[in-house]
Design a protein around this motif. Structure first.
Motif, PDB file in Angstrom:
ATOM      1  N   MET A   1       0.804  -1.223   0.000  1.00 34.52           N
ATOM      2  CA  MET A   1       0.000   0.000   0.000  1.00 34.52           C
ATOM      3  C   MET A   1       0.834   1.269   0.000  1.00 34.52           C
ATOM      4  SD  MET A   1      -3.072  -1.041   2.582  1.00 34.52           S
ATOM      5  CE  MET A   1      -2.025  -1.639   3.874  1.00 34.52           C
TER       6      MET A   1
ATOM      7  N   SER B   1      -1.196  -6.315  10.692  1.00 33.61           N
ATOM      8  CA  SER B   1      -1.749  -5.703   9.495  1.00 33.61           C
ATOM      9  C   SER B   1      -2.780  -6.622   8.851  1.00 33.61           C
ATOM     10  CB  SER B   1      -0.634  -5.420   8.499  1.00 33.61           C
ATOM     11  OG  SER B   1       0.332  -4.591   9.090  1.00 33.61           O
ATOM     12  N   SER B   2      -3.709  -6.008   8.167  1.00 34.19           N
ATOM     13  CA  SER B   2      -4.745  -6.776   7.478  1.00 34.19           C
ATOM     14  C   SER B   2      -4.603  -6.573   5.974  1.00 34.19           C
ATOM     15  CB  SER B   2      -6.123  -6.311   7.923  1.00 34.19           C
ATOM     16  OG  SER B   2      -7.122  -6.911   7.144  1.00 34.19           O
TER      17      SER B   2
ATOM     18  N   ALA C   1      -7.190  -7.024   4.102  1.00 39.01           N
ATOM     19  CA  ALA C   1      -8.574  -6.820   3.679  1.00 39.01           C
ATOM     20  C   ALA C   1      -8.778  -5.516   2.904  1.00 39.01           C
ATOM     21  CB  ALA C   1      -9.494  -6.842   4.896  1.00 39.01           C
ATOM     22  N   PHE C   2      -8.021  -4.502   3.201  1.00 41.60           N
ATOM     23  CA  PHE C   2      -8.283  -3.200   2.572  1.00 41.60           C
ATOM     24  C   PHE C   2      -7.187  -2.746   1.610  1.00 41.60           C
ATOM     25  CE2 PHE C   2      -6.459  -2.711   6.763  1.00 41.60           C
ATOM     26  CZ  PHE C   2      -5.380  -1.889   6.540  1.00 41.60           C
ATOM     27  N   ILE C   3      -6.307  -3.642   1.200  1.00 42.66           N
ATOM     28  CA  ILE C   3      -5.226  -3.261   0.287  1.00 42.66           C
ATOM     29  C   ILE C   3      -5.777  -2.755  -1.046  1.00 42.66           C
ATOM     30  CG2 ILE C   3      -3.315  -4.159  -1.104  1.00 42.66           C
ATOM     31  CD1 ILE C   3      -2.522  -5.842   1.271  1.00 42.66           C
TER      32      ILE C   3
ATOM     33  N   VAL D   1      -8.664  -1.452  -1.721  1.00 40.61           N
ATOM     34  CA  VAL D   1      -9.354  -0.167  -1.548  1.00 40.61           C
ATOM     35  C   VAL D   1      -8.353   0.972  -1.453  1.00 40.61           C
ATOM     36  CG1 VAL D   1     -10.883   1.133  -0.032  1.00 40.61           C
ATOM     37  CG2 VAL D   1     -11.320  -1.285  -0.437  1.00 40.61           C
ATOM     38  N   VAL D   2      -7.288   0.785  -0.672  1.00 40.37           N
ATOM     39  CA  VAL D   2      -6.276   1.838  -0.525  1.00 40.37           C
ATOM     40  C   VAL D   2      -5.591   2.122  -1.861  1.00 40.37           C
ATOM     41  CG1 VAL D   2      -4.052   2.405   0.547  1.00 40.37           C
ATOM     42  CG2 VAL D   2      -5.868   1.420   1.921  1.00 40.37           C
TER      43      VAL D   2
ATOM     44  N   ALA E   1      -8.167   3.891  -4.183  1.00 40.65           N
ATOM     45  CA  ALA E   1      -8.513   5.242  -3.748  1.00 40.65           C
ATOM     46  C   ALA E   1      -7.362   6.230  -3.926  1.00 40.65           C
ATOM     47  CB  ALA E   1      -8.963   5.224  -2.286  1.00 40.65           C
TER      48      ALA E   1
END
Length: 107
Positions: free
Chosen positions: A52, A84-85, A87-89, A91-92, A95
């Protein structure tokens, strides 16, 4: 009288296939399990921030602080690692439009 923080007891030597939540392994096995855990958690704690565009050093520091706070708040009764997760890689990256090299300037 029970204390707020748990007191673990050694695992029964006759029963080596099961470890209860209030038991601890012998020192050699505890060390081996710790090394295995460190290897397993290192991938997510370093790889997720790199994907990210975050600084992995900051991720390691924050996951360590979070884990220590969690351990104290639950009184050591819930063994957990807060890392760390993944799950949102996506999305980051979507975005911020991160290209994948160096730091992420859009954060």
């Amino acid at each position: 009288m029970s204390s707020w923080f748990p007191r673990w007891r050694r695992v029964d030597a006759a029963r080596q296939d099961l470890v209860a939540p209030d038991e601890t392994l012998p020192p050699a096995q505890t060390l081996l399990m710790g090394v295995q855990h460190a290897v397993a958690m290192f991938g997510s704690t370093v790889l997720a921030p790199l994907l990210m565009g975050f600084d992995p050093n900051l991720a390691i520091l924050m996951s360590g602080i979070g884990t220590l706070l969690f351990f104290v708040i639950v009184g050591g009764r819930v063994p957990s690692y807060l890392g760390s997760s993944f799950a949102f890689i996506g999305v980051v990256i979507a975005a911020t439009g991160y290209g994948g090299s160096g730091g992420n300037p859009s954060i």
